[in-house]
Design a protein around this motif. Structure first.
Motif, mmCIF file in Angstrom:
data_model
loop_
_atom_site.group_PDB
_atom_site.id
_atom_site.type_symbol
_atom_site.label_atom_id
_atom_site.label_comp_id
_atom_site.label_asym_id
_atom_site.label_seq_id
_atom_site.Cartn_x
_atom_site.Cartn_y
_atom_site.Cartn_z
ATOM 1 N N VAL A 18 42.333 45.436 38.712
ATOM 2 C CA VAL A 18 42.855 46.242 37.596
ATOM 3 C C VAL A 18 42.340 45.791 36.234
ATOM 4 C CG1 VAL A 18 44.937 46.884 38.856
ATOM 5 C CG2 VAL A 18 44.975 44.847 37.416
ATOM 6 N N VAL A 19 41.681 44.637 36.174
ATOM 7 C CA VAL A 19 41.183 44.118 34.902
ATOM 8 C C VAL A 19 39.663 44.016 34.959
ATOM 9 C CG1 VAL A 19 41.209 42.172 33.297
ATOM 10 C CG2 VAL A 19 43.315 42.841 34.477
ATOM 11 N N GLU A 20 38.990 44.578 33.970
ATOM 12 C CA GLU A 20 37.526 44.566 33.922
ATOM 13 C C GLU A 20 36.994 43.146 33.766
ATOM 14 O OE1 GLU A 20 35.467 47.035 34.304
ATOM 15 O OE2 GLU A 20 36.925 48.673 34.357
ATOM 16 N N GLY A 21 35.795 42.925 34.294
ATOM 17 C CA GLY A 21 35.164 41.622 34.191
ATOM 18 C C GLY A 21 34.960 41.171 32.759
ATOM 19 N N THR A 22 34.684 42.109 31.857
ATOM 20 C CA THR A 22 34.490 41.745 30.451
ATOM 21 C C THR A 22 35.779 41.187 29.848
ATOM 22 O OG1 THR A 22 34.930 44.074 29.896
ATOM 23 C CG2 THR A 22 32.619 43.380 30.025
ATOM 24 N N ASP A 23 36.927 41.737 30.265
ATOM 25 C CA ASP A 23 38.207 41.240 29.768
ATOM 26 C C ASP A 23 38.535 39.873 30.371
ATOM 27 O OD1 ASP A 23 38.743 43.438 28.101
ATOM 28 O OD2 ASP A 23 39.525 44.597 29.788
ATOM 29 N N ALA B 99 50.087 46.402 36.579
ATOM 30 C CA ALA B 99 50.464 45.448 37.636
ATOM 31 C C ALA B 99 50.956 46.145 38.900
ATOM 32 C CB ALA B 99 51.543 44.486 37.113
ATOM 33 N N PRO B 100 50.102 46.973 39.541
ATOM 34 C CA PRO B 100 50.547 47.693 40.738
ATOM 35 C C PRO B 100 50.667 46.801 41.974
ATOM 36 C CG PRO B 100 48.231 48.114 40.332
ATOM 37 C CD PRO B 100 48.721 47.315 39.161
ATOM 38 N N ASP B 101 50.188 45.564 41.869
ATOM 39 C CA ASP B 101 50.194 44.660 43.020
ATOM 40 C C ASP B 101 50.661 43.282 42.555
ATOM 41 O OD1 ASP B 101 49.817 43.650 45.544
ATOM 42 O OD2 ASP B 101 47.656 43.988 45.625
ATOM 43 N N ASN B 102 50.964 42.414 43.518
ATOM 44 C CA ASN B 102 51.238 41.020 43.173
ATOM 45 C C ASN B 102 49.990 40.415 42.531
ATOM 46 O OD1 ASN B 102 52.734 40.612 46.440
ATOM 47 N ND2 ASN B 102 53.689 41.430 44.610
ATOM 48 N N VAL B 103 50.195 39.403 41.701
ATOM 49 C CA VAL B 103 49.076 38.746 41.015
ATOM 50 C C VAL B 103 49.155 37.247 41.269
ATOM 51 C CG1 VAL B 103 47.922 38.350 38.807
ATOM 52 C CG2 VAL B 103 49.198 40.482 39.186
ATOM 53 N N ALA B 104 48.016 36.655 41.599
ATOM 54 C CA ALA B 104 47.934 35.200 41.732
ATOM 55 C C ALA B 104 46.640 34.737 41.086
ATOM 56 C CB ALA B 104 47.966 34.767 43.196
ATOM 57 N N CYS B 105 46.703 33.672 40.323
ATOM 58 C CA CYS B 105 45.467 33.123 39.773
ATOM 59 C C CYS B 105 45.610 31.628 39.534
ATOM 60 C CB CYS B 105 45.040 33.841 38.491
ATOM 61 S SG CYS B 105 46.230 33.806 37.155
ATOM 62 N N ALA B 106 44.481 30.947 39.591
ATOM 63 C CA ALA B 106 44.418 29.513 39.320
ATOM 64 C C ALA B 106 43.163 29.276 38.510
ATOM 65 C CB ALA B 106 44.363 28.729 40.631
#
Length: 354
Positions: A308-313, A340-347
């Motif tokens: 959902v988020v562009e690579g440039t962002d 946020a249509p889905d769960n999000v996880a990031c590290a």
């Protein structure tokens, strides 16, 4: 009806191969004489038999051939295209691994470590605005960075189990020379842990998880990757994606039948070709070892962010954030701003000089 010998000549398969395919249920005779056991075939089966022969020549496993020959022509063509794109992606991964091994063995006796590097890290997850539960998991520690995106009724347990299975390899420093073996063993533990975790769910065959993880040795990063969660590297202000999605739409992008823009709205964009707990038997994660530089910033994320988020962002936030914790919070906020249509996880991890 024709005899097995006549059908062998017609289909260009040996009688031995035809008997074998019959035993496997892959190509069943039209008629078997109940008295003498002779096999008879319908000449119309020759087309299927030839297709089986050609699919075996390109190395397709018998279980997958069984699925392909049951499809209509258009769907079968798409399935073969997806299979071959997967083969090419796995071949590329093996080529990179071979290059690493050649380089390591060629320089093993003269390798020295200059300076001391470490990582700063942070991780987080968010349920998002639509889902009622969170099946994503994320972890960041001194030697391990991981995200997993579970799916199916056992998805939440699968994602947690996959990451937990990797933690033993991160409890002590892993020598660079042993990293590949450690990664392989950890990936097998993760696969077993996921199978055990989903065994008691309502639909174990439809449950599983993606996994993208990095193990830190002090001088290199080992990468474990399966599914469509992703790893990115921000180096010298430029963002690189360093994993390859194991998805249907990625295979179609690879073979030129779909553009990146078309993939973003494709109705089957979430269909995975490989995942822990799901997919063809023996289709394990990609394993890779990467050299690092001071100043590198790594992002691991589930598709709840990347879809959902562009690579440039992503690049903008990663370049501007004053630390991994800030980057994680701002990336989760970006996904929220996109709906946020889905769960999000990031590290996020930064490679720093100690």
């Amino acid at each position: 009806m024709v005899t097995i010998g006549a059908f062998a000549r017609l289909s260009r398969l040996s009688a031995k191969a035809l008997r074998r395919y019959d035993e496997l249920g892959l190509l069943t005779p039209a008629l078997v004489d109940p008295v003498n056991g002779y096999r008879y075939y319908d000449p119309a089966q020759a087309r299927t038999a030839r297709l089986v022969a050609w699919l075996r020549r390109i190395g397709m496993p018998l279980a997958r051939i069984t699925e392909v020959i049951a499809l209509d022509s258009g769907a079968a063509a798409a399935a073969i295209r997806a299979y071959w794109a997967q083969v090419e992606a796995e071949t590329a991964a093996r080529r990179d691994l071979a290059a690493f091994l050649i380089d390591q063995l060629s320089t093993e006796e003269v390798m020295t470590q200059v300076g001391t590097l470490g990582i700063r890290y942070a991780a987080g997850t968010d349920t998002g605005a639509v889902r009622g539960t969170n099946q994503d998991a994320a972890y960041a520690g001194a030697r391990l960075l991981a995200v997993a995106d579970g799916f199916g009724e056992g998805g939440a347990g699968a994602s947690t189990a996959a990451i937990d299975a990797l933690k033993p390899v991160a409890r002590a420093a892993v020598p660079a020379a042993e990293l590949l073996n450690s990664l392989h063993d950890a990936a097998e533990r993760a696969a077993r842990a996921v199978r055990d975790a989903v065994a008691g769910s309502g639909a174990p065959q439809e449950s599983g998880t993606t996994l993208t993880a990095m193990v830190w040795t002090g001088s290199q990063l080992g990468l474990v990757h399966i599914g469509d969660s992703r790893a990115y590297l921000l180096r010298d202000g430029e963002l690189f994606r360093i994993t390859h999605d194991h998805s249907l739409v990625q295979s179609m992008i690879d073979d030129g039948s779909l553009t990146e823009e078309e993939a973003a709205s494709h109705p089957q964009r979430a269909m995975l070709l490989k995942a822990l707990g799901s997919g063809p038997e023996g289709s394990g994660p990609d394993l890779e070892v990467r050299d690092v530089r001071p100043g590198d910033r790594y992002l691991l994320c589930s598709d709840g962010l990347s879809a959902v988020v562009e690579g440039t962002d992503l690049a903008r936030v990663l370049a501007a954030a004053d630390g991994p914790g800030t980057a994680v919070r701002e990336l989760v906020a970006l996904a929220g701003a996109a709906g946020a249509p889905d769960n999000v996880a990031c590290a996020v991890a930064d490679v720093v000089e100690l």
